[in-house]
Design a protein around this motif. Structure first.
Motif, short mmCIF file in Angstrom:
data_model
loop_
_atom_site.label_atom_id
_atom_site.label_comp_id
_atom_site.label_asym_id
_atom_site.label_seq_id
_atom_site.Cartn_x
_atom_site.Cartn_y
_atom_site.Cartn_z
N THR A 282 0.82 -1.20 0.00
CA THR A 282 0.00 0.00 0.00
C THR A 282 0.86 1.27 0.00
O THR A 282 1.88 1.33 0.67
CB THR A 282 -0.90 0.01 1.24
OG1 THR A 282 -1.65 -1.20 1.29
CG2 THR A 282 -1.85 1.18 1.22
N ILE B 252 0.12 5.56 0.33
CA ILE B 252 -0.87 6.59 0.61
C ILE B 252 -0.22 7.97 0.44
O ILE B 252 0.92 8.18 0.86
CB ILE B 252 -1.43 6.46 2.03
CG1 ILE B 252 -2.15 5.13 2.21
CG2 ILE B 252 -2.40 7.61 2.35
CD1 ILE B 252 -2.63 4.89 3.62
N ALA C 19 3.38 7.81 2.40
CA ALA C 19 3.78 6.66 3.22
C ALA C 19 3.58 5.40 2.40
O ALA C 19 2.63 5.31 1.61
CB ALA C 19 2.99 6.59 4.51
N GLU D 20 3.98 0.91 2.44
CA GLU D 20 4.19 -0.33 3.17
C GLU D 20 5.43 -1.05 2.64
O GLU D 20 5.53 -1.32 1.45
CB GLU D 20 2.97 -1.23 3.03
CG GLU D 20 3.11 -2.59 3.69
CD GLU D 20 1.94 -3.51 3.42
OE1 GLU D 20 1.96 -4.65 3.91
OE2 GLU D 20 1.00 -3.09 2.71
N CYS E 129 -4.87 6.54 -2.46
CA CYS E 129 -4.15 5.34 -2.04
C CYS E 129 -4.09 4.38 -3.21
O CYS E 129 -5.04 4.26 -3.99
CB CYS E 129 -4.87 4.70 -0.85
SG CYS E 129 -4.13 3.14 -0.31
N ALA F 98 -8.89 2.15 2.17
CA ALA F 98 -8.19 3.38 2.52
C ALA F 98 -8.93 4.60 1.98
O ALA F 98 -9.06 5.62 2.67
CB ALA F 98 -6.77 3.35 1.99
N VAL G 107 -2.32 9.54 7.99
CA VAL G 107 -1.58 8.51 7.24
C VAL G 107 -1.21 7.35 8.14
O VAL G 107 -1.40 6.17 7.79
CB VAL G 107 -0.33 9.12 6.58
CG1 VAL G 107 0.63 8.01 6.15
CG2 VAL G 107 -0.71 9.97 5.38
N MET H 184 -2.53 3.46 7.77
CA MET H 184 -1.57 2.37 7.56
C MET H 184 -1.70 1.33 8.66
O MET H 184 -1.58 0.12 8.40
CB MET H 184 -0.15 2.93 7.51
CG MET H 184 0.14 3.80 6.30
SD MET H 184 -0.03 2.93 4.71
CE MET H 184 1.39 1.86 4.74
N THR H 185 -1.96 1.76 9.88
CA THR H 185 -2.14 0.82 10.99
C THR H 185 -3.35 -0.08 10.74
O THR H 185 -3.31 -1.29 10.97
CB THR H 185 -2.31 1.57 12.32
OG1 THR H 185 -1.16 2.39 12.54
CG2 THR H 185 -2.45 0.60 13.47
N MET I 148 -2.69 -2.54 7.59
CA MET I 148 -1.69 -3.58 7.81
C MET I 148 -2.07 -4.53 8.93
O MET I 148 -1.29 -5.39 9.31
CB MET I 148 -0.33 -2.93 8.07
CG MET I 148 0.18 -2.13 6.88
SD MET I 148 1.63 -1.11 7.22
CE MET I 148 2.85 -2.35 7.58
N LEU J 110 7.50 0.20 7.23
CA LEU J 110 6.95 1.46 6.73
C LEU J 110 8.04 2.36 6.16
O LEU J 110 9.15 2.40 6.68
CB LEU J 110 6.23 2.19 7.88
CG LEU J 110 5.42 3.43 7.54
CD1 LEU J 110 4.18 3.05 6.74
CD2 LEU J 110 5.01 4.17 8.82
#
Length: 253
Positions: free
Chosen positions: A33, A35, A46, A48, A163, A171, A193, A197-198, A201, A211
């Motif tokens: 991912t 974003i 950001a 992954e 995203c 997202a 962001v 992401m939290t 994931m 990250l």
């Protein structure tokens, strides 16, 4: 029946579809991912980072975020080898423009040049589409900070937040709910962001080995692009309260 049409990028199916382009889109939907959120003070990116093996030696280099030129940073989702080729092509185009005109290339023309190349790979026999999408965080004096997205077909569009990669639909739903019409501060964009992401994931804690993070902001001497080091990412995650405290190697004093 599609097998009669999906072996060539230049042949349309009876429904008007180019299957090779759709296959490239599918490859991107399984990638890590990425974003991007545009704030009133700059842009936050950001990505992954997928760790394939604990035995693989990790370094501080990034796999998903790249500097194109002084006023542009890009995040990629898809086939890394395709991304590397396109990033080098974009950097060359940026340097040629700077050599010719003595200034950084504006954001949209840079995106347009890259998309022209991507689109050309969908219309000639013997070629396949690039299996990679980009999020571009750019700045120029004409339109200020800009966030663009491009896909394998060569289409591109400007966004306030977007995203790409795995779980992009989830997202985007969160972004639609939490992005303010009047815009966000850089701090608010950073927090959003990290929050997204939290959730994507499926983990309550994040560390720098999962990250990558970058910002494009206005500094004292002009536009500043900054790709965070692992230590800076850990510090950022600690401030947001999502750093994995069970891993002493990732903690900062």
């Amino acid at each position: 029946m599609s097998r009669r049409y999906d072996s060539r990028t230049t042949i349309f199916s009876p429904e008007g579809r180019l299957y090779q382009v759709e296959y490239a889109m599918e490859a991107i939907s399984h990638a890590g991912t990425v974003i991007g959120i545009q704030s009133n003070e700059g842009i936050v990116l950001a990505a992954e980072r997928k760790v394939t093996s604990k035995l693989l030696e990790q370094d501080s280099s990034t796999e998903k975020l790249y500097t194109i030129h002084n006023n542009m940073v890009a995040g990629v989702a898809g086939i890394t080898s395709d991304a590397n080729y396109l990033v080098e092509y974009a950097r060359t185009q940026a340097q040629q423009y700077y050599f010719s005109y003595g200034e950084e290339i504006p954001a949209e023309p840079m995106v347009q040049r890259l998309c022209d190349l991507k689109q050309s790979y969908t219309q000639y026999g013997g070629l396949r589409p690039f299996g990679v999408s980009f999020l571009y965080a750019g700045y120029d004096e004409h339109h200020g900070f800009q966030l663009y997205h491009s896909d394998p077909s060569g289409n591109y569009a400007g966004w306030k937040a977007n995203c790409i990669g795995a779980n992009h639909s989830k997202a985007q739903s969160i972004l639609k709910q939490e992005y303010k019409e009047e815009g966000l501060s850089l701090h608010e964009a950073t927090a959003l962001v990290v929050k997204i992401m939290t959730k994507l994931m499926d983990t309550a804690t994040l560390t720098s080995d999962k990250l990558e993070f970058a910002t494009l902001t206005r500094g004292g001497e002009g536009i500043v692009h900054h790709i965070y080091t692992p230590e800076e990412i850990n510090q950022l995650l600690k401030e947001q309260g999502v750093l994995a405290e069970t891993d002493p190697d990732q903690m900062e004093d």
